[in-house]
Design an enzyme around this catalytic site. Structure first.
Site, PDB file in Angstrom:
ATOM      1  N   HIS A 152     -12.698   1.313   1.834  1.00 14.37           N
ATOM      2  CA  HIS A 152     -13.187   1.474   3.207  1.00 14.37           C
ATOM      3  C   HIS A 152     -12.877   2.883   3.693  1.00 14.37           C
ATOM      4  CE1 HIS A 152     -13.843  -2.870   3.537  1.00 14.37           C
ATOM      5  NE2 HIS A 152     -12.726  -2.981   2.848  1.00 14.37           N
ATOM      6  N   LYS A 199       6.052   6.057 -20.786  1.00 14.81           N
ATOM      7  CA  LYS A 199       6.234   6.648 -22.113  1.00 14.81           C
ATOM      8  C   LYS A 199       4.890   6.775 -22.790  1.00 14.81           C
ATOM      9  CE  LYS A 199       7.234   2.628 -25.009  1.00 14.81           C
ATOM     10  NZ  LYS A 199       8.213   2.081 -25.930  1.00 14.81           N
ATOM     11  N   ASN A 249      -6.905 -13.578 -18.388  1.00 15.61           N
ATOM     12  CA  ASN A 249      -6.117 -14.767 -18.113  1.00 15.61           C
ATOM     13  C   ASN A 249      -6.379 -15.269 -16.688  1.00 15.61           C
ATOM     14  OD1 ASN A 249      -4.133 -16.791 -18.539  1.00 15.61           O
ATOM     15  ND2 ASN A 249      -2.993 -15.391 -19.854  1.00 15.61           N
ATOM     16  N   GLY A 298       0.514  -8.759 -15.935  1.00 20.91           N
ATOM     17  CA  GLY A 298       0.351  -9.662 -14.802  1.00 20.91           C
ATOM     18  C   GLY A 298       0.578  -9.002 -13.453  1.00 20.91           C
ATOM     19  N   THR A 318      -3.261   3.829  -8.999  1.00 23.56           N
ATOM     20  CA  THR A 318      -4.028   4.532  -7.969  1.00 23.56           C
ATOM     21  C   THR A 318      -4.708   5.785  -8.487  1.00 23.56           C
ATOM     22  OG1 THR A 318      -2.075   5.781  -7.299  1.00 23.56           O
ATOM     23  CG2 THR A 318      -2.504   3.698  -6.133  1.00 23.56           C
TER      24      THR A 318
END
Length: 186
Positions: free
Chosen positions: A113, A181, A83, A140, A163
């Site tokens: 970095h 879940k 999108n 989103g 992460t």
């Protein structure tokens, strides 16, 4: 080793290398054109997409605007939808499976970095590949960080910052993302 080889190997490289700069400029011209074509030029937009994404399956659809670093480091399966305002920093390889959906403002970052300031101030960068399995839905404003692998059938909640890697059949969300879940896909 060339700077491109270093980049794709995940070691420090110079992003100001003339060949890398030339590659980035080439794809920026393509996605600039893609981003400025209206709905009446859908066929031309699709042709440009397949130039940006050299390794792409069938039925790729991307809503403009879209941005990436190289495009050539992105491998996309069949039936993928991205999108508005998707950004993929493909300094390392990004693999996207079949039947994936990205909501608006999804960010995928392979670039990173050095943590040590002297190395970081050198201007050199590095990257870690990202793999997204089949049937993945990314909500989103979600961010996928360097080195992450998402299993098959994963749902990433809106606004999540991913992460670390996650297995198949889970809903993840939060900052940093964690399993909310499991999904029974039987």
């Amino acid at each position: 080793m060339t700077e491109r080889e270093k980049m794709l190997s995940g070691i420090l490289y110079s992003p100001t290398d003339p060949e890398l700069m030339k590659e980035r400029h080439k794809v920026r011209l393509l996605f600039h054109k893609f981003n400025h074509l209206s709905e009446e030029h859908l066929e031309e937009r699709q042709k440009i997409l397949y130039q940006i994404f050299e390794n792409t399956g069938e039925n790729l659809f991307v809503e403009p605007p879209f941005h990436c670093d190289y495009g050539s480091n992105i491998k996309v399966g069949n039936n993928v939808f991205m999108n508005f305002n998707c950004c993929i920093l493909d300094v390392a390889e990004v693999t996207i499976g079949n039947n994936c959906m990205f909501a608006p403002h999804v960010q995928i970052y392979t670039a990173t970095h050095p943590l040590e300031f002297k190395a970081r101030n050198s201007g050199k960068e590095l990257a870690k590949p990202i793999t997204i399995g089949n049937n993945v839905w990314i909500g989103g404003n979600a961010t996928i960080c360097p080195g992450v692998t998402l299993g098959n059938n994963v749902v990433v909640a809106a606004g999540a910052v991913v992460t670390r890697s996650f297995p198949d059949n889970v809903v993840i969300g939060g900052n940093p993302a964690k399993i909310i879940k499991t999904i029974d896909n039987h």
